[in-house]
Write a protein that holds these residues in place. Structure first.
Motif, short mmCIF file in Angstrom:
data_model
loop_
_atom_site.label_atom_id
_atom_site.label_comp_id
_atom_site.label_asym_id
_atom_site.label_seq_id
_atom_site.Cartn_x
_atom_site.Cartn_y
_atom_site.Cartn_z
N ALA A 1 0.81 -1.22 0.00
CA ALA A 1 0.00 0.00 0.00
C ALA A 1 0.84 1.28 0.00
O ALA A 1 0.35 2.35 -0.38
CB ALA A 1 -0.94 0.00 1.21
N ARG A 2 2.11 1.19 0.37
CA ARG A 2 2.96 2.39 0.43
C ARG A 2 3.55 2.76 -0.92
O ARG A 2 4.19 3.83 -1.05
CB ARG A 2 4.09 2.18 1.43
N PHE A 3 3.35 1.94 -1.94
CA PHE A 3 3.97 2.19 -3.24
C PHE A 3 2.95 2.74 -4.25
O PHE A 3 1.79 2.33 -4.27
CB PHE A 3 4.57 0.90 -3.81
N ARG A 4 3.44 3.63 -5.10
CA ARG A 4 2.64 4.13 -6.21
C ARG A 4 3.29 3.67 -7.51
O ARG A 4 4.50 3.78 -7.70
CB ARG A 4 2.53 5.65 -6.18
N VAL A 5 2.46 3.20 -8.44
CA VAL A 5 2.91 2.66 -9.71
C VAL A 5 2.22 3.40 -10.85
O VAL A 5 0.99 3.53 -10.84
CB VAL A 5 2.59 1.15 -9.81
N ILE A 6 3.00 3.86 -11.82
CA ILE A 6 2.43 4.50 -13.01
C ILE A 6 2.41 3.47 -14.13
O ILE A 6 3.46 2.99 -14.58
CB ILE A 6 3.24 5.73 -13.43
N ASP A 7 1.22 3.14 -14.58
CA ASP A 7 1.00 2.10 -15.58
C ASP A 7 0.82 2.75 -16.95
O ASP A 7 -0.23 3.29 -17.26
CB ASP A 7 -0.25 1.29 -15.17
N LEU A 8 1.87 2.66 -17.79
CA LEU A 8 1.83 3.22 -19.14
C LEU A 8 1.60 2.14 -20.19
O LEU A 8 1.92 2.33 -21.36
CB LEU A 8 3.15 3.95 -19.44
N THR A 9 1.06 1.02 -19.78
CA THR A 9 1.02 -0.15 -20.65
C THR A 9 -0.33 -0.34 -21.33
O THR A 9 -1.34 0.23 -20.93
CB THR A 9 1.36 -1.42 -19.87
N GLN A 10 -0.31 -1.20 -22.35
CA GLN A 10 -1.52 -1.56 -23.09
C GLN A 10 -1.55 -3.06 -23.31
O GLN A 10 -0.59 -3.77 -23.06
CB GLN A 10 -1.54 -0.86 -24.45
N VAL A 11 -2.65 -3.53 -23.79
CA VAL A 11 -2.92 -4.91 -24.20
C VAL A 11 -2.90 -5.83 -22.98
O VAL A 11 -3.81 -5.75 -22.15
CB VAL A 11 -1.96 -5.39 -25.31
N ARG A 12 -1.87 -6.70 -22.77
CA ARG A 12 -2.00 -7.68 -21.69
C ARG A 12 -0.77 -7.85 -20.80
O ARG A 12 -0.87 -7.89 -19.59
CB ARG A 12 -2.38 -9.05 -22.24
N ALA A 13 0.42 -7.96 -21.39
CA ALA A 13 1.59 -8.26 -20.57
C ALA A 13 1.83 -7.17 -19.53
O ALA A 13 1.98 -7.46 -18.33
CB ALA A 13 2.83 -8.44 -21.45
N GLY A 14 1.87 -5.92 -19.96
CA GLY A 14 2.08 -4.82 -19.02
C GLY A 14 0.95 -4.67 -18.03
O GLY A 14 1.18 -4.55 -16.82
N PRO A 15 -0.31 -4.62 -18.51
CA PRO A 15 -1.42 -4.56 -17.56
C PRO A 15 -1.45 -5.71 -16.56
O PRO A 15 -1.88 -5.53 -15.42
CB PRO A 15 -2.65 -4.59 -18.48
#
Length: 396
Positions: free
Chosen positions: A11-25
């Motif tokens: 819960a202490r971490f923030r993640v920026i998700d710049l991904t698409q499709v499936r592997a990254g998500p």
């Protein structure tokens, strides 16, 4: 609504998700399911192409993007890049799966961002790697399945290569990326420094080939298709009883003896054709035919009970409905409930690892595109007036 952690673990971490499709998500979902504040960055409505994963209302999208928040940013505009960099400054992790050159063109590569964010953990997922002769080639799950050798060992002998029935290259690349992120965060606790980590669909599938690669690298043997039968341990595979099919796994001489006894064929233990592993390998077709002939006398349920009681691993082959009808699956509680304000009550498969003190759950259904844009941008210090101007310019 602010971040609602799905677990206390991350819960202490923030993640920026710049991904698409499936592997990254998938990588980002792993982190979100353990409580990280995952912010999914998407293009604004007026710039989006076709939605992937069956559209944002589809079951696939709902499963892949639960426990995340969503913001829209136009990364083709300088203001959009500036806002993204400000968002990244508030984060611990960035995950991207652009083609390798795109991040440099946008100025959001690790080297650039880490100059002002020493602790940043930056994860890249690609089809074939960040460098090399195929680095710029588009990568898709089935392409990696084929190039890794997986399709050459999957399917029935003589019927040509066969893909696996799930996007296994995408999924494994995502899970390995999430593992790499966690390793980098642990190392950061000691060094105070982040780092760049990267994986690819191709590397992940080669790793998942496991003992099949060792057969070549160590023993010089090129593995072939073995269909539903184990390539080296006989008898292990799919067998047919009176009312259908089931899996049986016979490993080791003691289990072989028990198997023969339960099947009513104790003479096989001393039969020259079948008494040892080498003989059963040479005579696999005849032993498998004999096993199927004897199994045909009873239903699957009868054999599953008898074999398991005798210490021989055996199980039904379920369709997807049958999976969730299994009492053991229901007992494990792997199906989680969440209420979506857009779609109502949903049932989704949760994490397969149980942490007793900080368990994972589904605390938030998948968001609509840009659903949390304003709340997130205000969290990083943007005023309502600034947001109104940027909105009018199509920046978010």
């Amino acid at each position: 609504m602010p971040h609602i952690p799905a677990s206390a673990a991350l819960a202490r971490f923030r993640v920026i998700d710049l991904t698409q499709v499936r592997a990254g998500p998938t990588a980002c979902r792993q982190l979100a399911d353990w409580g990280a504040d995952v912010i999914q960055v998407q293009m604004p409505d007026h710039m989006r192409g076709d939605d992937t994963l069956g559209g944002q209302d589809g079951s696939d999208y709902q499963y892949t993007h639960r426990n995340k928040r969503s913001i829209t940013l136009n990364l083709k505009e300088p203001e959009g890049i500036a806002m993204l960099k400000k968002l990244i400054a508030s984060a611990d992790v960035v995950v991207e799966n652009f083609r390798p050159d795109v991040k440099y063109r946008l100025g959001i590569d690790y080297e650039t961002l880490s100059k002002e964010h020493l602790g940043l953990v930056y994860a890249s997922i690609s089809g074939f790697g960040q460098t090399g002769p195929l680095a710029q080639r588009p990568g898709f799950d089935q392409i990696a399945q084929g190039m890794s050798g997986l399709m050459s060992v999957t399917g029935l002998p003589g019927q040509g290569p066969m893909r696996v029935g799930i996007p296994i290259a995408d999924l494994c690349a995502g899970i390995f990326a999430a593992q790499g992120i966690l390793v980098a965060l642990l190392e950061r606790d000691a060094s105070g420094k982040g780092q760049w980590l990267h994986t690819s669909l191709l590397e992940s599938m080669i790793y998942m080939m496991d003992f099949q690669t060792s057969r070549w690298l160590i023993e010089g043997e090129i593995p072939k298709q073995a269909g539903n039968y184990h390539p080296t341990s006989i008898p292990t595979g799919v067998y047919k009883a009176k009312d259908g099919y089931m899996n049986i796994a016979v490993f080791g001489s003691k289990i072989w003896e028990r198997f023969c006894d339960i099947l009513g064929a104790p003479e096989w233990v001393t039969d020259e054709r079948y008494k040892d592993k080498q003989g059963r390998s040479i005579n696999r077709d005849s032993i498998n035919a004999e096993i199927n002939r004897r199994l045909a006398a009873q239903d699957c349920a009868y054999w599953v009970e008898r074999f398991n009681a005798g210490g021989v691993a055996c199980g039904l082959i379920n369709d997807v409905k049958g999976v969730f009808d299994e009492p053991q699956v229901q007992h494990l509680g792997i199906v989680k409930e969440v209420v979506s304000k857009h779609h109502g009550l949903q049932h989704l498969v949760g994490q397969p690892v149980q942490l007793e003190r900080t368990p994972s759950t589904v605390s938030r259904a998948a968001p609509k595109r840009g659903e949390h844009s304003e709340e997130i941008l205000k969290e990083i210090g943007m005023s309502s007036e600034e947001l109104a101007v940027l909105k009018s310019k199509g920046v978010y």
